[in-house]
Design a protein around this motif. Structure first.
Motif, PDB file in Angstrom:
ATOM      1  N   THR A  74      -5.546 -12.616   2.155  1.00  0.00           N
ATOM      2  CA  THR A  74      -6.140 -11.323   1.823  1.00  0.00           C
ATOM      3  C   THR A  74      -5.948 -10.991   0.359  1.00  0.00           C
ATOM      4  O   THR A  74      -6.831 -10.414  -0.292  1.00  0.00           O
ATOM      5  CB  THR A  74      -5.519 -10.217   2.694  1.00  0.00           C
ATOM      6  N   PHE A  75      -4.817 -11.381  -0.204  1.00  0.00           N
ATOM      7  CA  PHE A  75      -4.490 -11.047  -1.585  1.00  0.00           C
ATOM      8  C   PHE A  75      -4.391 -12.308  -2.440  1.00  0.00           C
ATOM      9  O   PHE A  75      -4.061 -13.395  -1.941  1.00  0.00           O
ATOM     10  CB  PHE A  75      -3.155 -10.285  -1.649  1.00  0.00           C
ATOM     11  N   ASN A  76      -4.649 -12.146  -3.707  1.00  0.00           N
ATOM     12  CA  ASN A  76      -4.477 -13.229  -4.671  1.00  0.00           C
ATOM     13  C   ASN A  76      -3.060 -13.139  -5.239  1.00  0.00           C
ATOM     14  O   ASN A  76      -2.824 -12.544  -6.288  1.00  0.00           O
ATOM     15  CB  ASN A  76      -5.524 -13.117  -5.780  1.00  0.00           C
ATOM     16  N   ILE A  77      -2.126 -13.731  -4.534  1.00  0.00           N
ATOM     17  CA  ILE A  77      -0.710 -13.627  -4.927  1.00  0.00           C
ATOM     18  C   ILE A  77      -0.416 -14.608  -6.046  1.00  0.00           C
ATOM     19  O   ILE A  77      -0.724 -15.801  -5.946  1.00  0.00           O
ATOM     20  CB  ILE A  77       0.194 -13.900  -3.707  1.00  0.00           C
ATOM     21  N   TYR A  96       8.286  -6.527  -3.262  1.00  0.00           N
ATOM     22  CA  TYR A  96       6.872  -6.194  -3.101  1.00  0.00           C
ATOM     23  C   TYR A  96       6.698  -5.329  -1.854  1.00  0.00           C
ATOM     24  O   TYR A  96       7.605  -5.215  -1.022  1.00  0.00           O
ATOM     25  CB  TYR A  96       6.030  -7.469  -2.940  1.00  0.00           C
ATOM     26  N   PHE A  97       5.501  -4.729  -1.724  1.00  0.00           N
ATOM     27  CA  PHE A  97       5.121  -4.115  -0.456  1.00  0.00           C
ATOM     28  C   PHE A  97       3.619  -4.298  -0.264  1.00  0.00           C
ATOM     29  O   PHE A  97       2.851  -4.354  -1.228  1.00  0.00           O
ATOM     30  CB  PHE A  97       5.525  -2.643  -0.384  1.00  0.00           C
ATOM     31  N   ALA A  98       3.218  -4.429   0.998  1.00  0.00           N
ATOM     32  CA  ALA A  98       1.818  -4.595   1.357  1.00  0.00           C
ATOM     33  C   ALA A  98       1.489  -3.626   2.480  1.00  0.00           C
ATOM     34  O   ALA A  98       2.306  -3.410   3.379  1.00  0.00           O
ATOM     35  CB  ALA A  98       1.541  -6.039   1.788  1.00  0.00           C
ATOM     36  N   VAL A  99       0.295  -3.046   2.427  1.00  0.00           N
ATOM     37  CA  VAL A  99      -0.131  -2.066   3.420  1.00  0.00           C
ATOM     38  C   VAL A  99      -1.428  -2.546   4.056  1.00  0.00           C
ATOM     39  O   VAL A  99      -2.392  -2.889   3.356  1.00  0.00           O
ATOM     40  CB  VAL A  99      -0.341  -0.676   2.782  1.00  0.00           C
ATOM     41  N   PHE A 100      -1.439  -2.570   5.396  1.00  0.00           N
ATOM     42  CA  PHE A 100      -2.627  -2.947   6.153  1.00  0.00           C
ATOM     43  C   PHE A 100      -3.012  -1.774   7.052  1.00  0.00           C
ATOM     44  O   PHE A 100      -2.368  -1.551   8.092  1.00  0.00           O
ATOM     45  CB  PHE A 100      -2.349  -4.193   7.004  1.00  0.00           C
ATOM     46  N   PRO A 101      -4.055  -1.000   6.690  1.00  0.00           N
ATOM     47  CA  PRO A 101      -4.484   0.119   7.546  1.00  0.00           C
ATOM     48  C   PRO A 101      -5.017  -0.387   8.884  1.00  0.00           C
ATOM     49  O   PRO A 101      -5.588  -1.472   8.972  1.00  0.00           O
ATOM     50  CB  PRO A 101      -5.595   0.786   6.721  1.00  0.00           C
ATOM     51  N   GLY A 102      -4.802   0.390   9.933  1.00  0.00           N
ATOM     52  CA  GLY A 102      -5.261  -0.011  11.261  1.00  0.00           C
ATOM     53  C   GLY A 102      -5.781   1.150  12.064  1.00  0.00           C
ATOM     54  O   GLY A 102      -5.891   2.281  11.564  1.00  0.00           O
ATOM     55  N   ASP A 103      -6.152   0.878  13.307  1.00  0.00           N
ATOM     56  CA  ASP A 103      -6.690   1.914  14.189  1.00  0.00           C
ATOM     57  C   ASP A 103      -5.591   2.820  14.734  1.00  0.00           C
ATOM     58  O   ASP A 103      -5.700   4.045  14.702  1.00  0.00           O
ATOM     59  CB  ASP A 103      -7.432   1.272  15.373  1.00  0.00           C
ATOM     60  N   ARG A 104      -4.529   2.232  15.273  1.00  0.00           N
ATOM     61  CA  ARG A 104      -3.442   3.023  15.864  1.00  0.00           C
ATOM     62  C   ARG A 104      -2.307   3.286  14.883  1.00  0.00           C
ATOM     63  O   ARG A 104      -1.616   4.289  14.974  1.00  0.00           O
ATOM     64  CB  ARG A 104      -2.886   2.309  17.094  1.00  0.00           C
ATOM     65  N   TYR A 105      -2.113   2.379  13.970  1.00  0.00           N
ATOM     66  CA  TYR A 105      -1.008   2.512  13.023  1.00  0.00           C
ATOM     67  C   TYR A 105      -1.328   1.736  11.754  1.00  0.00           C
ATOM     68  O   TYR A 105      -2.196   0.845  11.733  1.00  0.00           O
ATOM     69  CB  TYR A 105       0.298   1.982  13.634  1.00  0.00           C
ATOM     70  N   ASN A 106      -0.621   2.069  10.683  1.00  0.00           N
ATOM     71  CA  ASN A 106      -0.663   1.309   9.440  1.00  0.00           C
ATOM     72  C   ASN A 106       0.514   0.349   9.440  1.00  0.00           C
ATOM     73  O   ASN A 106       1.646   0.740   9.744  1.00  0.00           O
ATOM     74  CB  ASN A 106      -0.593   2.232   8.219  1.00  0.00           C
ATOM     75  N   LEU A 107       0.242  -0.891   9.091  1.00  0.00           N
ATOM     76  CA  LEU A 107       1.290  -1.909   9.033  1.00  0.00           C
ATOM     77  C   LEU A 107       1.745  -2.049   7.581  1.00  0.00           C
ATOM     78  O   LEU A 107       0.944  -2.308   6.686  1.00  0.00           O
ATOM     79  CB  LEU A 107       0.758  -3.240   9.554  1.00  0.00           C
ATOM     80  N   ILE A 108       3.027  -1.861   7.347  1.00  0.00           N
ATOM     81  CA  ILE A 108       3.590  -1.914   5.990  1.00  0.00           C
ATOM     82  C   ILE A 108       4.680  -2.976   5.962  1.00  0.00           C
ATOM     83  O   ILE A 108       5.613  -2.933   6.768  1.00  0.00           O
ATOM     84  CB  ILE A 108       4.178  -0.554   5.573  1.00  0.00           C
ATOM     85  N   ASP A 128     -15.753   1.555   5.547  1.00  0.00           N
ATOM     86  CA  ASP A 128     -15.560   2.594   4.527  1.00  0.00           C
ATOM     87  C   ASP A 128     -14.123   3.122   4.516  1.00  0.00           C
ATOM     88  O   ASP A 128     -13.806   4.022   3.745  1.00  0.00           O
ATOM     89  CB  ASP A 128     -16.517   3.761   4.782  1.00  0.00           C
ATOM     90  N   GLY A 129     -13.289   2.591   5.398  1.00  0.00           N
ATOM     91  CA  GLY A 129     -11.920   3.074   5.499  1.00  0.00           C
ATOM     92  C   GLY A 129     -11.021   2.478   4.431  1.00  0.00           C
ATOM     93  O   GLY A 129     -11.445   1.691   3.575  1.00  0.00           O
ATOM     94  N   PRO A 130      -9.739   2.835   4.448  1.00  0.00           N
ATOM     95  CA  PRO A 130      -8.779   2.303   3.473  1.00  0.00           C
ATOM     96  C   PRO A 130      -8.685   0.780   3.560  1.00  0.00           C
ATOM     97  O   PRO A 130      -8.747   0.206   4.650  1.00  0.00           O
ATOM     98  CB  PRO A 130      -7.461   2.965   3.886  1.00  0.00           C
ATOM     99  N   GLN A 131      -8.535   0.149   2.428  1.00  0.00           N
ATOM    100  CA  GLN A 131      -8.451  -1.299   2.357  1.00  0.00           C
ATOM    101  C   GLN A 131      -6.984  -1.737   2.207  1.00  0.00           C
ATOM    102  O   GLN A 131      -6.136  -0.973   1.743  1.00  0.00           O
ATOM    103  CB  GLN A 131      -9.263  -1.820   1.172  1.00  0.00           C
ATOM    104  N   PRO A 132      -6.673  -2.973   2.607  1.00  0.00           N
ATOM    105  CA  PRO A 132      -5.302  -3.474   2.436  1.00  0.00           C
ATOM    106  C   PRO A 132      -4.886  -3.447   0.967  1.00  0.00           C
ATOM    107  O   PRO A 132      -5.701  -3.631   0.064  1.00  0.00           O
ATOM    108  CB  PRO A 132      -5.391  -4.912   2.958  1.00  0.00           C
ATOM    109  N   GLN A 133      -3.606  -3.210   0.751  1.00  0.00           N
ATOM    110  CA  GLN A 133      -3.062  -3.139  -0.610  1.00  0.00           C
ATOM    111  C   GLN A 133      -1.842  -4.036  -0.728  1.00  0.00           C
ATOM    112  O   GLN A 133      -1.077  -4.192   0.224  1.00  0.00           O
ATOM    113  CB  GLN A 133      -2.656  -1.702  -0.946  1.00  0.00           C
ATOM    114  N   PHE A 134      -1.667  -4.596  -1.904  1.00  0.00           N
ATOM    115  CA  PHE A 134      -0.484  -5.401  -2.197  1.00  0.00           C
ATOM    116  C   PHE A 134       0.004  -5.015  -3.588  1.00  0.00           C
ATOM    117  O   PHE A 134      -0.795  -4.936  -4.530  1.00  0.00           O
ATOM    118  CB  PHE A 134      -0.820  -6.893  -2.162  1.00  0.00           C
ATOM    119  N   ARG A 135       1.317  -4.795  -3.709  1.00  0.00           N
ATOM    120  CA  ARG A 135       1.841  -4.402  -5.023  1.00  0.00           C
ATOM    121  C   ARG A 135       3.231  -4.983  -5.234  1.00  0.00           C
ATOM    122  O   ARG A 135       4.148  -4.714  -4.457  1.00  0.00           O
ATOM    123  CB  ARG A 135       1.910  -2.882  -5.138  1.00  0.00           C
TER     124      ARG A 135
END
Length: 225
Positions: A95-98, A135-147, A122-129
């Motif tokens: 998903t990310f260019n690490i 580091y931390f990465a965020v994956f938005p979901g239907d029931r929960y966000n995975l961090i 159109d919803g939030p997109q995964p993030q990596f920082r």
């Protein structure tokens, strides 16, 4: 006769009021101080002066030694093991260019093999920082966000074993916003958090312990220095 009656009445009054001294000084009392009304006992045979004890002084911590406190330090990362696992892995998150080499985060990057997708295009997109300690990465979901968080900072507790990434055993705990699974690998500490969508008042009801552990167990290495 009248004189004797007068003497009897006088004696009766004295007995009632206790104001007469029939011994002419036998019950000699010290004179009262005219300003305070307290008896002056400075010249009595029995020294009745009360010693006033001074307040105890505070103990100087510098004299007794300072208490040891927990400290945070950088852990030693097993980069060789991380590189071997990355080279042999066929399931890595793309998903990310690490970045790799010196531009990579200070810990091996672990990510889920099947990240949670956005609820809609159109919803939030995964993030990596990358951050200074990991580091931390965020994956938005239907029931929960995975961090997913990774860090090379470990806590060294006095009297305990030195922190070197801790145990690789996964530990599950419910939080005020959902649930979390924590573990250690390659000397770094990792946390997989499940942030329930909504108020979060329901705690970890948006995911079961078995589901959370299953997601955490599918975390694989996706980048390293």
């Amino acid at each position: 006769m009248v004189e004797r009656v007068g003497m009897v009445l006088t004696a009766g009054v004295c007995l009632i009021l206790g104001a007469c001294d029939f011994t002419n000084g036998a019950a000699d009392k010290p004179p009262a101080d005219t300003e305070t009304g307290l008896a002056d006992t400075s010249n009595s045979g029995n020294d009745a002066t009360t010693d006033i004890q001074p307040e105890p002084e505070d103990v100087d911590v510098a004299e007794t030694g300072t208490a040891k406190v927990a400290s945070t330090k950088k852990s030693d990362i097993d980069w060789d093991a991380a590189r071997r696992d990355l080279a042999s892995s066929s399931e890595r998150d793309t998903t990310f260019n690490i970045q790799s080499g010196s531009s990579a985060p200070p810990v091996p990057v672990l990510l889920p093999t099947g990240p949670v997708r956005p609820a809609s295009a159109d919803g939030p997109q995964p993030q990596f920082r990358p951050v200074p300690d990991g580091y931390f990465a965020v994956f938005p979901g239907d029931r929960y966000n995975l961090i997913v968080n990774g860090t090379n900072e470990v806590t060294d507790v006095p009297g305990g074993s030195a922190g070197e990434g801790g145990s690789e055993d996964m530990r599950y705990v419910e939080t005020s916003t959902g649930a979390m699974v924590s573990f250690s690998r390659y000397g770094a500490d990792y946390m997989v958090e499940f942030e329930c969508l909504g108020s979060g008042a329901e705690g970890g009801s948006c995911i079961t312990e078995d589901e959370a552990m299953s997601v955490a167990e599918e975390i694989v290495i996706s980048g390293t220095q």
